[in-house]
Design a protein around this motif. Structure first.
Motif, PDB file in Angstrom:
ATOM      1  N   SER A 185      13.955  -3.116   2.766  1.00 45.28           N
ATOM      2  CA  SER A 185      12.587  -2.835   2.315  1.00 45.28           C
ATOM      3  C   SER A 185      11.566  -3.420   3.283  1.00 45.28           C
ATOM      4  O   SER A 185      10.520  -2.812   3.538  1.00 45.28           O
ATOM      5  N   ASN A 200      17.391  -5.795   9.976  1.00 47.21           N
ATOM      6  CA  ASN A 200      17.649  -6.000   8.550  1.00 47.21           C
ATOM      7  C   ASN A 200      17.661  -7.473   8.169  1.00 47.21           C
ATOM      8  O   ASN A 200      17.951  -7.812   7.026  1.00 47.21           O
ATOM      9  N   LYS A 217       7.657   3.446   6.431  1.00 52.76           N
ATOM     10  CA  LYS A 217       8.462   4.416   5.699  1.00 52.76           C
ATOM     11  C   LYS A 217       8.373   4.175   4.196  1.00 52.76           C
ATOM     12  O   LYS A 217       8.021   3.081   3.735  1.00 52.76           O
ATOM     13  N   LYS A 218       8.729   5.204   3.439  1.00 46.33           N
ATOM     14  CA  LYS A 218       8.719   5.095   1.982  1.00 46.33           C
ATOM     15  C   LYS A 218       9.777   4.097   1.534  1.00 46.33           C
ATOM     16  O   LYS A 218      10.889   4.093   2.047  1.00 46.33           O
ATOM     17  N   ILE A 219       9.414   3.276   0.561  1.00 43.20           N
ATOM     18  CA  ILE A 219      10.341   2.269   0.047  1.00 43.20           C
ATOM     19  C   ILE A 219      10.675   2.602  -1.407  1.00 43.20           C
ATOM     20  O   ILE A 219       9.794   2.722  -2.247  1.00 43.20           O
ATOM     21  N   ASN A 220      11.959   2.756  -1.672  1.00 40.68           N
ATOM     22  CA  ASN A 220      12.397   3.071  -3.036  1.00 40.68           C
ATOM     23  C   ASN A 220      12.802   1.817  -3.810  1.00 40.68           C
ATOM     24  O   ASN A 220      12.479   1.660  -4.983  1.00 40.68           O
ATOM     25  N   ASP A 221      13.544   0.947  -3.156  1.00 40.38           N
ATOM     26  CA  ASP A 221      14.030  -0.261  -3.808  1.00 40.38           C
ATOM     27  C   ASP A 221      13.688  -1.488  -2.972  1.00 40.38           C
ATOM     28  O   ASP A 221      13.626  -1.404  -1.745  1.00 40.38           O
ATOM     29  N   ILE A 222      13.504  -2.589  -3.643  1.00 41.62           N
ATOM     30  CA  ILE A 222      13.278  -3.841  -2.929  1.00 41.62           C
ATOM     31  C   ILE A 222      14.367  -4.834  -3.317  1.00 41.62           C
ATOM     32  O   ILE A 222      14.893  -4.797  -4.435  1.00 41.62           O
ATOM     33  N   ASP A 269      11.645  -1.144   6.420  1.00 43.09           N
ATOM     34  CA  ASP A 269      10.957   0.131   6.200  1.00 43.09           C
ATOM     35  C   ASP A 269       9.452  -0.052   6.039  1.00 43.09           C
ATOM     36  O   ASP A 269       8.665   0.826   6.420  1.00 43.09           O
ATOM     37  N   TYR A 270       9.033  -1.174   5.478  1.00 42.44           N
ATOM     38  CA  TYR A 270       7.608  -1.486   5.368  1.00 42.44           C
ATOM     39  C   TYR A 270       6.979  -1.577   6.754  1.00 42.44           C
ATOM     40  O   TYR A 270       5.908  -1.002   7.008  1.00 42.44           O
TER      41      TYR A 270
END
Length: 400
Positions: free
Chosen positions: A28, A116, A36-41, A31-32
């Motif tokens: 997350s 990551n 990019k779109k973040i679905n889960d953190i 992607d931030y």
């Protein structure tokens, strides 16, 4: 800070108020930074699982042996994992022991790739001990620390590296690339289900051509199910315009390029990848439709019998294989389907009981055969979808 983090910030504050550290970590944060779109953190903390459970009223033990607790707050769920280190790995995939720790740096150090291995606090400040932000700027995928050690810990990380090439369009850092070449045989130790999960993500990434080329270049394909002798087919697919293909279409294209087109051969191949039977049958239908299209144009009966979804997939592949064109829309196929007099057997004006009423024959297989003949006759507009017209047509064909 974007909404998904702002909404979860009170979780971090509550953990800190109890005297512990807590951060957003992993994908997350990556992607931030990439926008990019973040679905889960994911949240990591210095608190042990039991301490986390003591802080929050509603929790679920979803992986407590590995330090993960799910916390429910205001109807939303959050996975919170305790900082940890991992001892030696067994089977090149699982740590033999997990030890909970209090230091963030040690926790981030065990992760796979530098991009990551970043964390972010409740204020949006990035903690980056291993130059993950530099890796993002350079569009490089590199392991945290020694690549050989990271891949020996979990050999699936080699597939993950190439999957990230597919989804992000990044390149492999030189030492990471060399280590994949050197350690590729370790992939044989990994469960097929885990490999398949990564491979399917790889096949549908925006930069899948680049990743397929890497699969062949690094000779990683030698340790993928049924692909040892298929390097040239993989390279051929990597040179095609495959941007708009679904996962089932990608499997179908690979099978076609590998000259695996018989139903039995397809079944054997895809079962090695542990794909669901329903998915295998669908791919078999796409390849069969592609074989039919190889010599003929689509007919009304094809559209009706093969089904719209399968024909559209086969059309996309046929245009790619024989015309060199990558098409996203198959609206012209859909328009032709919409013009069919009927699109399903249930729309027929007659039923099996009508045939029995019109005929002196006893019930039997002939009813199914006659109904099918009527279906195709209606589709080809040889007879109107009208009960009396169909009766007269059946009589003229001596089917009743």
């Amino acid at each position: 800070m974007i909404a998904v983090f702002r909404d979860a910030a009170p979780i971090l504050k509550k953990i800190e108020y109890a005297g512990f550290e807590a951060y957003f970590v992993g994908g997350s944060v990556r992607d931030y930074l990439l926008g990019k779109k973040i679905n889960d953190i994911d949240i990591a903390t210095s608190a042990t699982p039991e301490e986390v459970k003591g802080i929050f009223g509603q929790t679920i033990d979803i992986g407590i042996q590995h330090g993960t607790v799910m916390v429910i707050v205001d109807g939303k769920s959050y996975e919170i994992t305790t900082f940890r280190t991992e001892s030696s790995y067994v089977d090149f995939r699982r740590p033999s022991e997990v030890t909970f720790i209090r230091e963030l740096r040690e926790d981030l150090q065990r992760r796979d790739f530098t991009m990551n291995a970043m964390a972010m606090d409740k204020h949006g400040t990035i903690i980056d001990y291993f130059s993950g932000r530099d890796a993002l700027k350079q569009k490089k995928i590199e392991t945290v620390g020694n690549a050989n050690e990271r891949f020996n810990e979990d050999a699936l990380r080699m597939m993950r590296a190439i999957r990230f090439v597919s989804t992000l369009g990044f390149s492999l850092e030189e030492k990471t690339y060399d280590s994949i070449v050197q350690n590729r045989l370790l992939l044989a130790k990994i469960a097929i289900e885990r490999i398949t999960q990564e491979f399917e993500k790889l096949l549908t990434g925006k930069y899948s051509k680049k990743s397929l080329q890497l699969i062949a270049e690094t000779n990683l394909h030698e340790y993928l199910p049924m692909l040892k002798e298929k390097k040239q087919a993989i390279l051929q697919v990597s040179k095609m315009e495959i941007d708009y293909l679904t996962i089932d279409e990608m499997w179908s294209l690979l099978l076609w390029k590998m000259d695996i087109t018989a139903n039995k051969e397809i079944d054997v191949f895809l079962r090695k990848w542990k794909l669901p039977v329903k998915k295998i049958k669908k791919i078999q239908k796409v390849v069969a439709a592609l074989l039919g299209k190889q010599k003929n144009k689509w007919t009304c009966v094809d559209l009706y019998k093969i089904t719209l979804e399968i024909v559209c997939s086969a059309e996309k592949l046929s245009m790619l294989i024989w015309e060199g064109k990558s098409i996203k829309d198959t609206d012209y196929i859909k328009a032709a389907f919409e013009k069919l007099p009927i699109q399903d057997k249930t729309e027929l004006a007659i039923h099996g009981k009508d045939l029995l009423n019109w005929s002196s024959k006893p019930s039997g297989a002939w009813i199914k055969e006659a109904i099918e003949a009527v279906e195709y006759a209606v589709v080809e507009q040889k007879v109107k979808n009208d009960k009396q017209a169909i009766k007269e047509w059946l009589e003229s064909c001596h089917l009743i």
